[in-house]
Write an enzyme that holds these catalytic residues in place. Structure first.
Site, PDB file in Angstrom:
ATOM      1  N   LYS A  59      45.871  41.708  51.925  1.00 42.63           N
ATOM      2  CA  LYS A  59      47.302  41.739  51.601  1.00 42.63           C
ATOM      3  C   LYS A  59      47.964  43.001  52.151  1.00 42.63           C
ATOM      4  O   LYS A  59      49.119  42.972  52.571  1.00 42.63           O
ATOM      5  CB  LYS A  59      47.510  41.659  50.085  1.00 42.63           C
ATOM      6  CG  LYS A  59      47.251  40.290  49.491  1.00 42.63           C
ATOM      7  CD  LYS A  59      47.414  40.323  47.974  1.00 42.63           C
ATOM      8  CE  LYS A  59      47.176  38.978  47.346  1.00 42.63           C
ATOM      9  NZ  LYS A  59      47.316  39.010  45.875  1.00 42.63           N
ATOM     10  N   ALA A  77      46.956  44.082  45.132  1.00 43.18           N
ATOM     11  CA  ALA A  77      45.949  43.638  44.161  1.00 43.18           C
ATOM     12  C   ALA A  77      45.806  42.127  44.201  1.00 43.18           C
ATOM     13  O   ALA A  77      46.715  41.407  44.626  1.00 43.18           O
ATOM     14  CB  ALA A  77      46.335  44.097  42.759  1.00 43.18           C
ATOM     15  N   ASP A  78      44.654  41.677  43.745  1.00 41.28           N
ATOM     16  CA  ASP A  78      44.405  40.244  43.593  1.00 41.28           C
ATOM     17  C   ASP A  78      43.471  40.060  42.402  1.00 41.28           C
ATOM     18  O   ASP A  78      42.549  40.851  42.215  1.00 41.28           O
ATOM     19  CB  ASP A  78      43.768  39.648  44.848  1.00 41.28           C
ATOM     20  CG  ASP A  78      43.789  38.140  44.814  1.00 41.28           C
ATOM     21  OD1 ASP A  78      44.851  37.565  45.137  1.00 41.28           O
ATOM     22  OD2 ASP A  78      42.771  37.517  44.438  1.00 41.28           O
ATOM     23  N   THR A  79      43.735  39.051  41.602  1.00 40.20           N
ATOM     24  CA  THR A  79      42.925  38.782  40.414  1.00 40.20           C
ATOM     25  C   THR A  79      42.438  37.343  40.454  1.00 40.20           C
ATOM     26  O   THR A  79      43.212  36.432  40.762  1.00 40.20           O
ATOM     27  CB  THR A  79      43.743  39.022  39.128  1.00 40.20           C
ATOM     28  OG1 THR A  79      44.177  40.386  39.111  1.00 40.20           O
ATOM     29  CG2 THR A  79      42.912  38.743  37.883  1.00 40.20           C
ATOM     30  N   GLY A 114      40.770  42.962  42.252  1.00 38.61           N
ATOM     31  CA  GLY A 114      40.548  43.867  43.367  1.00 38.61           C
ATOM     32  C   GLY A 114      41.838  44.601  43.657  1.00 38.61           C
ATOM     33  O   GLY A 114      42.929  44.022  43.545  1.00 38.61           O
TER      34      GLY A 114
END
Length: 194
Positions: A59, A77-79, A114
């Site tokens: 991203k 961020a990524d969840t 992350g």
């Protein structure tokens, strides 16, 4: 605190109101900028536990034009939610949300976020895992949640900070904020050391 970041314009590359709220709670001054159409695909052979950190770094690539300014710092961020080694994403609609919640109820799952912190000079990334036990719930409870809240914008179809978290989460091991989408304690440590 975070004196080392004073020279930076900090950008949170997320339209998640939960991430924005959590970063604000850390007393971090930031702008929120969102780019549409960011590619969120990942290699097929990538281990599920590595997907969020990989996507957070990926991203950041969509914002590299902003890094022409050496005083810009971007947080991405990524969840994901993992149940039985399967990534449970965001549901497409209310019916999909009900199906996901029926799968999760009465079981433990993992939530992994992350995060990447990126400037023109360097990038630091990490991931944080939280184990969540959702208590058994009948269909009436799930229907109430889906009808009164917005489960389609959340990985796993639920927000731990919402009604269903208050009545349906039996136990967590790890960071509550991580389940919301931003592991603030670890992020604070990384920002202090950046």
């Amino acid at each position: 605190m975070l004196e080392n970041l004073k020279k930076y314009r900090i950008i949170l590359a997320s339209n998640s109101p939960r991430r924005q709220e959590l970063l604000s709670l850390m007393d971090v001054k930031f702008d929120s900028i969102v780019r549409k159409g960011v590619d969120e695909n990942y290699p097929k052979g990538l281990k599920t536990k590595d997907v969020p950190e990989y996507l957070a770094r990926k991203k950041a690539e969509a914002y590299k034009d902003l890094l022409a300014d050496p005083n810009t710092l971007i947080i991405t961020a990524d969840t994901i939610v993992i149940l039985d080694k399967e990534i449970i994403g965001k549901p497409q609609n209310q019916e999909g949300a009900k199906e996901l919640l029926m799968k999760l109820q009465g079981r433990s799952h993992r939530v992994i976020s992350g995060v990447a912190i990126t400037t023109a000079e360097k990038q630091v990334s990490f991931s944080v895992k939280t184990k969540v036990l959702m208590r058994p719930m009948d269909e009436d409870i799930i229907n109430y949640y889906v009808k009164h809240y917005k489960p389609t914008d959340k990985a796993g179809a639920y927000g731990i900070q919402e009604w269903i978290g208050a009545i349906g989460i039996g136990h967590i091991e790890g960071s509550f904020q991580n389940v919301m989408g931003l592991p603030t304690q670890r992020l604070f440590v990384e920002l202090c050391n950046f």
